[in-house]
Design an enzyme around this catalytic site. Structure first.
Site, short mmCIF file in Angstrom:
data_model
loop_
_atom_site.label_atom_id
_atom_site.label_comp_id
_atom_site.label_asym_id
_atom_site.label_seq_id
_atom_site.Cartn_x
_atom_site.Cartn_y
_atom_site.Cartn_z
N HIS A 308 -23.32 18.63 -37.04
CA HIS A 308 -24.49 19.49 -36.99
C HIS A 308 -24.33 20.48 -35.84
O HIS A 308 -23.80 20.10 -34.80
CB HIS A 308 -25.77 18.66 -36.80
CG HIS A 308 -27.00 19.42 -37.18
ND1 HIS A 308 -27.64 20.25 -36.30
CD2 HIS A 308 -27.67 19.50 -38.36
CE1 HIS A 308 -28.66 20.81 -36.93
NE2 HIS A 308 -28.70 20.37 -38.17
N ASP A 366 -28.30 14.65 -44.48
CA ASP A 366 -27.81 14.76 -45.85
C ASP A 366 -26.87 13.63 -46.23
O ASP A 366 -26.59 13.42 -47.41
CB ASP A 366 -27.10 16.11 -46.06
CG ASP A 366 -28.11 17.22 -46.15
OD1 ASP A 366 -29.20 16.98 -46.68
OD2 ASP A 366 -27.82 18.33 -45.68
N1 CMC Z 1 -15.70 17.01 -41.05
C1 CMC Z 1 -14.59 17.26 -40.33
N2 CMC Z 1 -14.54 18.10 -39.27
C2 CMC Z 1 -15.69 18.71 -38.93
C3 CMC Z 1 -16.89 18.50 -39.63
C4 CMC Z 1 -16.87 17.62 -40.72
N3 CMC Z 1 -17.99 17.38 -41.41
N4 CMC Z 1 -17.87 19.24 -39.08
C5 CMC Z 1 -17.30 19.90 -38.07
N5 CMC Z 1 -15.99 19.60 -37.97
C6 CMC Z 1 -15.03 20.09 -36.97
C7 CMC Z 1 -14.70 21.55 -37.24
O1 CMC Z 1 -13.57 21.66 -38.07
C8 CMC Z 1 -14.46 22.08 -35.85
O2 CMC Z 1 -13.14 21.68 -35.47
P1 CMC Z 1 -12.30 22.60 -34.40
O3 CMC Z 1 -13.06 22.50 -33.11
O4 CMC Z 1 -10.99 21.90 -34.34
O5 CMC Z 1 -12.26 23.97 -34.97
C9 CMC Z 1 -15.43 21.28 -34.98
O6 CMC Z 1 -15.70 20.06 -35.70
C10 CMC Z 1 -16.75 21.99 -34.73
O7 CMC Z 1 -17.31 22.30 -35.99
P2 CMC Z 1 -17.93 23.68 -36.39
O8 CMC Z 1 -17.76 23.90 -37.85
O9 CMC Z 1 -17.43 24.74 -35.46
O10 CMC Z 1 -19.44 23.39 -36.04
P3 CMC Z 1 -20.65 24.20 -36.56
O11 CMC Z 1 -21.74 23.92 -35.60
O12 CMC Z 1 -20.27 25.62 -36.78
O13 CMC Z 1 -20.94 23.56 -38.00
C11 CMC Z 1 -21.75 22.18 -39.73
C12 CMC Z 1 -21.91 22.59 -38.26
C13 CMC Z 1 -22.96 21.32 -40.12
C14 CMC Z 1 -21.78 23.44 -40.61
C15 CMC Z 1 -20.45 21.41 -39.93
O14 CMC Z 1 -20.44 20.26 -39.11
C16 CMC Z 1 -20.21 21.03 -41.39
O15 CMC Z 1 -19.70 21.85 -42.16
N6 CMC Z 1 -20.55 19.75 -41.78
C17 CMC Z 1 -20.41 19.33 -43.17
C18 CMC Z 1 -21.54 19.91 -44.01
C19 CMC Z 1 -22.88 19.23 -43.75
O16 CMC Z 1 -22.98 18.02 -43.73
N7 CMC Z 1 -23.93 20.07 -43.59
C20 CMC Z 1 -25.31 19.61 -43.44
C21 CMC Z 1 -25.89 19.96 -42.13
S1 CMC Z 1 -27.41 19.04 -41.81
C22 CMC Z 1 -28.52 19.59 -42.99
C23 CMC Z 1 -29.04 20.93 -42.68
O17 CMC Z 1 -29.78 21.08 -41.73
O18 CMC Z 1 -28.72 21.86 -43.46
#
Ligand code: CMC
Length: 433
Positions: A308, A366
């Site tokens: 998140h 989720d």
């Molecule tokens: N599985 C594997 N690696 C992950 C995941 C994951 N679910 N989420 C983040 N990472 C890694 C990402 O690759 C990045 O790695 P690096 O630092 O090496 O580049 C690091 O963790 C930081 O992630 P980010 O994507 O830069 O973080 P963000 O804050 O931009 O994204 C997120 C947050 C929710 C979009 C992301 O964690 C994600 O895509 N999760 C899976 C989808 C999901 O479950 N979404 C629902 C969110 S909660 C409901 C809502 O409020 O909508």
């Protein structure tokens, strides 16, 4: 709100410039850079809004490090325990929980608006039966503006109130109709003798041939799911609603834009994506393989339902949802459900894995909501519609807060242009019209 401290920016070759620091009730101080461009000729670059507060808000507060979520100051855990979804909707809208009289009036008004215009039923017929229900939702909710014109006078508080009551009341009907349409079953008119969530379950699962009484345990679980999803401050879909509304667009069009944004798998679409992922993994023995893929930089696979932007300790909604999950599975006799067991194993392994610990990736709301909804009998493609139903309350309240803000301006981000420098069209290209 203005802090005594100042932030001083020193740019090589320019005189230092000072900016005020704003202190919120809770959360990070903010440097007020609204005069930055005028003072320095420069913009800030913050793609993904990693360090930018885009608005002031009094509605919801999240402390990501503490794993805290407050609606109008009340912790989500207390609201989930003591209030139903309509209480929470009233709280979000009016800033206070309703007293007995206010509650009675609000429930009565919502009940009065549960039916949709008869013409709307025909609108559904234009969609293919196999259309994704979220596509139907984007269309039908946007189309509400074609049915309720008076919503266009946003300066009128009463019109805004009517729009809020109307959309909160109609969303369950619209979602249930989207489901019935995909199933090829007749639409069910709302039953106003039932509560908000019980009526929704009736419209989803009832049919004209059989008597259907919603199960109170499942109603309670679904109603709590609505509460947990009702608002979440400035997330992607809420920011979309605010940006769309900042041009003066009508609220139904704005909510439709929010639904479109919510659909994505990184946001509300994650519950559907998570369940699809669990189906794809299929068996506990394959969990390590998928954990390995999630950690592989060259693989686009992510563990759906994990991570998140704001919560870096735990998602309080996920904690509550885990409890609901256990209750619903017990009620449905699904304690040994294959997918639930798989999810528990995945959660255990991920929580012990160095990669997930280091990146502070925890199960989010989720991760469990898909399992709960599946156990209730809701099909996968409807999961995000349920999320949209609940979040509509937050979107409407945020939209109203924005347009009532004296500092409100159309949202217009700037950019860091990295395209081709200015050039002339080559003489070989001549207009031939
Ligand atoms: N599985 C594997 N690696 C992950 C995941 C994951 N679910 N989420 C983040 N990472 C890694 C990402 O690759 C990045 O790695 P690096 O630092 O090496 O580049 C690091 O963790 C930081 O992630 P980010 O994507 O830069 O973080 P963000 O804050 O931009 O994204 C997120 C947050 C929710 C979009 C992301 O964690 C994600 O895509 N999760 C899976 C989808 C999901 O479950 N979404 C629902 C969110 S909660 C409901 C809502 O409020 O909508």
């Amino acid at each position: 709100m203005t802090n005594e401290r100042k932030a001083t920016l020193t740019i090589e070759g320019q005189d230092p410039v000072e900016f005020s620091i704003l202190s919120p009730v809770h959360g990070n101080d903010c440097i007020d850079i609204r005069t930055l461009a005028a003072k320095t000729g420069m913009f800030t670059y913050d793609s993904g809004f990693l360090s930018t507060a885009a608005c002031q808000s009094k509605i919801t507060f999240i402390d990501g490090d503490k794993g805290e979520l407050l609606y109008r100051g009340y912790p989500i855990e207390q609201l989930a325990k003591h209030c139903n979804f309509l209480d929470v909707a009233y709280l979000l809208k009016h800033g206070e929980l309703p007293n007995a009289k206010e509650k009675q009036e609000f429930v009565a008004i919502v009940k009065k608006h549960t039916m949709v215009h008869e013409q709307m039923a025909k609108f559904y017929q234009g969609f293919r039966r196999d259309a994704h229900p979220m596509a139907v939702m984007v269309g039908v909710v946007g189309a509400l503006s074609a049915f309720y014109h008076e919503a266009e006078d946003f300066s009128d508080v009463e019109h805004r109130n009517i729009s809020f009551n109307r959309i909160v009341a109609k969303l369950p009907t619209i979602v249930a109709m989207a489901y019935k349409y995909t199933m090829g079953e007749p639409f069910m008119y709302p039953r106003n003798d039932l509560g908000y969530t019980a009526n929704f379950m009736y419209m989803m699962f009832g049919n004209p041939c059989e008597k259907y009484e919603p199960n109170p345990v499942l109603v309670h679980a679904l109603d709590t799911i609505f509460t947990l999803h009702a608002d979440h401050e400035q997330n992607a879909s809420t920011s979309t609603v605010r940006l769309a509304g900042s041009s003066g667009a009508n609220p139904y069009a704005c909510i439709s834009a929010g639904i479109g944004c919510l659909w994505g798998p990184a946001h509300g679409g994650a519950n559907e994506a998570c369940l699809n992922m669990l189906e794809e993994i299929g068996d506990v023995s394959r969990v390590p393989e998928y954990i390995k893929r999630a950690k592989d930089k060259n693989d686009t696979f992510k563990l759906m339902g994990f991570g998140h932007r704001v919560y870096k300790n735990f998602d309080p909604r996920a904690k509550l949802m885990r409890g609901i999950c256990a209750e619903v599975l017990k009620e449905q006799g699904l304690e040994n459900d294959r997918l639930f067991k798989l999810a528990m194993e995945l959660e255990k392994i991920a929580l012990e894995d160095e990669y997930f610990i280091e990146k502070k990736l925890y199960p989010n709301v989720d991760f469990y909501s898909g399992i709960v909804q599946k156990a209730i009998g809701i099909p996968t493609t409807m999961f995000t519609c349920i999320f949209a139903l609940a979040r509509t309350v937050g979107w409407m309240v945020q939209w109203e807060e924005m347009i009532s803000d004296p500092e409100f301006k159309i949202g217009r981000p700037r950019q860091l242009y990295t395209g081709t420098p200015a050039r002339d069209v080559p003489p070989i290209h001549q207009r031939d019209d």
